[in-house]
Design a protein around this motif. Structure first.
Motif, short mmCIF file in Angstrom:
data_model
loop_
_atom_site.label_atom_id
_atom_site.label_comp_id
_atom_site.label_asym_id
_atom_site.label_seq_id
_atom_site.Cartn_x
_atom_site.Cartn_y
_atom_site.Cartn_z
N SER A 23 0.85 -1.18 0.00
CA SER A 23 0.00 0.00 0.00
C SER A 23 0.89 1.23 0.00
CB SER A 23 -0.90 -0.01 1.24
OG SER A 23 -1.64 1.19 1.34
N TRP A 24 0.68 2.12 -0.98
CA TRP A 24 1.47 3.34 -1.05
C TRP A 24 0.58 4.56 -0.82
CZ3 TRP A 24 -0.31 6.67 -4.73
CH2 TRP A 24 -1.03 6.12 -5.81
N SER A 25 1.17 5.64 -0.38
CA SER A 25 0.39 6.83 -0.04
C SER A 25 1.13 8.10 -0.46
CB SER A 25 0.12 6.90 1.47
OG SER A 25 -0.56 5.76 1.92
N LEU A 26 0.35 9.09 -0.84
CA LEU A 26 0.83 10.46 -1.04
C LEU A 26 0.08 11.35 -0.07
CD1 LEU A 26 0.95 10.80 -4.94
CD2 LEU A 26 2.90 10.76 -3.38
N HIS A 27 0.82 12.14 0.69
CA HIS A 27 0.22 13.00 1.71
C HIS A 27 0.45 14.47 1.33
CE1 HIS A 27 0.14 9.34 4.25
NE2 HIS A 27 1.33 9.12 3.73
N PHE A 28 -0.65 15.22 1.19
CA PHE A 28 -0.58 16.62 0.80
C PHE A 28 -0.96 17.55 1.95
CE2 PHE A 28 -1.39 14.17 -3.04
CZ PHE A 28 -0.47 14.68 -3.93
N GLY A 29 -0.74 17.12 3.17
CA GLY A 29 -1.08 17.94 4.32
C GLY A 29 -2.58 18.20 4.38
N ASP B 212 7.84 5.51 7.65
CA ASP B 212 7.43 6.87 7.90
C ASP B 212 7.43 7.63 6.57
OD1 ASP B 212 7.17 6.58 10.69
OD2 ASP B 212 9.34 6.86 10.96
N PRO B 213 6.64 8.69 6.45
CA PRO B 213 6.63 9.46 5.19
C PRO B 213 8.00 10.05 4.88
CG PRO B 213 4.71 9.97 6.53
CD PRO B 213 5.62 9.17 7.40
N VAL B 214 8.34 10.06 3.59
CA VAL B 214 9.62 10.62 3.15
C VAL B 214 9.37 11.62 2.03
CG1 VAL B 214 10.85 8.50 3.73
CG2 VAL B 214 10.04 8.85 1.39
N ASP B 215 10.34 12.45 1.75
CA ASP B 215 10.28 13.39 0.64
C ASP B 215 10.36 12.62 -0.69
OD1 ASP B 215 10.71 16.48 -0.02
OD2 ASP B 215 11.99 15.32 -1.38
N PRO C 73 4.27 16.84 -1.83
CA PRO C 73 3.75 15.80 -0.95
C PRO C 73 4.88 15.04 -0.25
CG PRO C 73 3.84 14.96 -3.17
CD PRO C 73 4.33 16.40 -3.24
N SER C 74 4.50 14.21 0.70
CA SER C 74 5.39 13.20 1.25
C SER C 74 4.86 11.85 0.82
CB SER C 74 5.46 13.30 2.78
OG SER C 74 4.17 13.15 3.35
N CYS C 75 5.74 10.84 0.81
CA CYS C 75 5.38 9.52 0.30
C CYS C 75 5.62 8.46 1.37
CB CYS C 75 6.22 9.16 -0.92
SG CYS C 75 6.35 10.46 -2.16
N SER C 76 4.79 7.44 1.39
CA SER C 76 5.00 6.34 2.33
C SER C 76 4.62 5.03 1.66
CB SER C 76 4.20 6.55 3.62
OG SER C 76 2.81 6.61 3.34
N LEU C 77 5.12 3.94 2.24
CA LEU C 77 4.89 2.61 1.69
C LEU C 77 4.72 1.63 2.84
CD1 LEU C 77 4.96 0.84 -0.97
CD2 LEU C 77 7.38 0.46 -0.43
N SER C 78 3.83 0.66 2.67
CA SER C 78 3.68 -0.39 3.68
C SER C 78 3.46 -1.73 2.99
CB SER C 78 2.51 -0.09 4.62
OG SER C 78 1.27 -0.16 3.93
N CYS C 79 3.81 -2.78 3.69
CA CYS C 79 3.62 -4.14 3.20
C CYS C 79 2.62 -4.83 4.11
CB CYS C 79 4.95 -4.90 3.20
SG CYS C 79 4.79 -6.65 2.77
N ALA C 80 1.57 -5.39 3.53
CA ALA C 80 0.55 -6.11 4.31
C ALA C 80 0.65 -7.60 4.00
CB ALA C 80 -0.83 -5.58 3.97
#
Length: 250
Positions: A164-170, A226-229, A205-212
Motif C-alpha cells: 500500500s502506497w500513499s501520497l500525503h498533501f497535508g 514513515d513518510p519521506v520526501d 507531498p510526502s510519500c509512504s509505503l507499507s507491506c501487508a
C-alpha cells in the motif's frame, strides 16, 4: 441514492512509532476492503463529506482521547464524478458545507473541512478544500480529477502479500493505492508524482509505503515506513524491509 449516518471513531494516543504502524495497517486494510468488496453502483463510501474534531476539548476523564466526526452529503452525488459538471459540483458542495442546515454541526469548529472521497484506478482519494490555497474549490477539484481521474470502484482480490502506497498533501488531502509488489508501488508513485509536479495547486507531498501480509482470513500484519520526501522515494522498500524484520524478530 445511498444514505449513511455520521460516524464517530475513537482512538487512544500512542507513541509516534506505534501510531505509524497502526495507521498504515488500518489504511492498507481499509483500502483493500473498499476496493475489494465494492461493486459498481455501491457508492455509500464515496462522496462529499464534512469532517471535524469533536468535541474540541476532550472530557476530563479521557484526556488522551481523539474523536473524529464526519457527516456526508447524503443528497449529493456518490459516483460518476468524472461525468458531472465540475462547476456545479464545487458550487453545490461548498454551499452545503457553509450554508446548509447541517452546517450548524461544524460551522464554529476551526477543525472542520470539506472533503471529497472517491475511487481512482485502485486508489482512494481524499481531496480537501484548501480555503487559503489561493485557488477556488472548482480549480482544486479540476486538479485532483486531472491527476487522479474518478473511476467507479472495481473488484480487486490482492494476494496474501501486497503493498500500500500513499501520497500525503497535508491539509489538501491524501491518496492511497495498492500494488502487488514494492516495485509496482514505486512505479505508480512516480507516475502520480509526475502529474502532481506539473500542477501548481498541489503542495509538495510526502510519500509512504507499507507491506501487508495476510496470516489467515481475519488476521493481517502491516509494516510501514514513515513518510519521506519524493527525492527519497527509492529508499521506501528498504525502510519497509527493515521495519518488517524489526517486528518479526520480536
Amino acid at each position: 441514492m445511498p444514505r449513511y449516518l455520521a460516524s464517530v471513531s475513537t482512538a487512544r494516543r500512542s507513541t509516534p512509532r506505534s501510531r505509524t504502524i497502526r495507521t498504515v495497517s488500518v489504511l492498507a486494510l481499509c483500502l483493500v476492503a473498499i476496493l475489494g468488496c465494492a461493486r459498481v453502483g455501491a457508492h455509500s463510501d464515496f462522496g462529499f463529506q464534512a469532517s471535524c474534531a469533536s468535541p474540541q476539548t476532550p472530557p476530563d476523564d479521557y484526556p488522551d482521547l481523539d474523536i473524529d466526526h464526519s457527516r456526508d452529503w447524503s443528497a449529493g452525488p456518490h459516483a460518476r464524478f468524472g461525468e458531472l459538471d465540475l462547476s456545479r459540483l464545487a458550487l453545490e458542495s461548498l454551499a452545503w458545507f457553509q450554508q446548509s442546515p447541517d452546517a450548524g454541526e461544524w460551522r464554529d469548529n476551526p477543525t472542520a473541512s470539506l472533503e471529497l472521497h472517491f475511487a481512482s484506478d485502485h486508489m482512494l482519494v481524499d481531496a480537501c478544500w484548501a480555503a487559503k490555497g489561493g485557488s477556488s474549490w472548482e480549480q482544486q477539484l479540476r486538479a485532483w480529477f486531472e491527476c487522479f481521474p474518478p473511476q467507479d470502484a472495481e473488484d480487486a482480490e490482492p494476494g496474501t502479500e501486497f503493498y500500500s502506497w500513499s501520497l500525503h498533501f497535508g491539509e489538501n488531502g491524501h491518496v492511497h493505492g495498492v500494488a502487488e509488489s514494492d516495485t509496482a508501488a514505486l512505479e505508480r508513485l512516480r507516475a502520480r508524482l509526475a502529474c502532481v509536479e506539473r500542477v501548481p495547486i498541489f503542495p509538495r507531498p510526502s510519500c509512504s509505503l507499507s507491506c501487508a501480509v495476510r496470516r489467515c482470513a481475519h488476521v493481517s500484519h502491516s509494516y510501514g515506513s514513515d513518510p519521506v520526501d519524493p527525492d527519497e522515494l527509492d529508499e521506501l522498500p528498504r525502510l519497509v524491509r527493515e521495519k518488517r524484520t524489526e517486528y518479526e524478530q520480536r
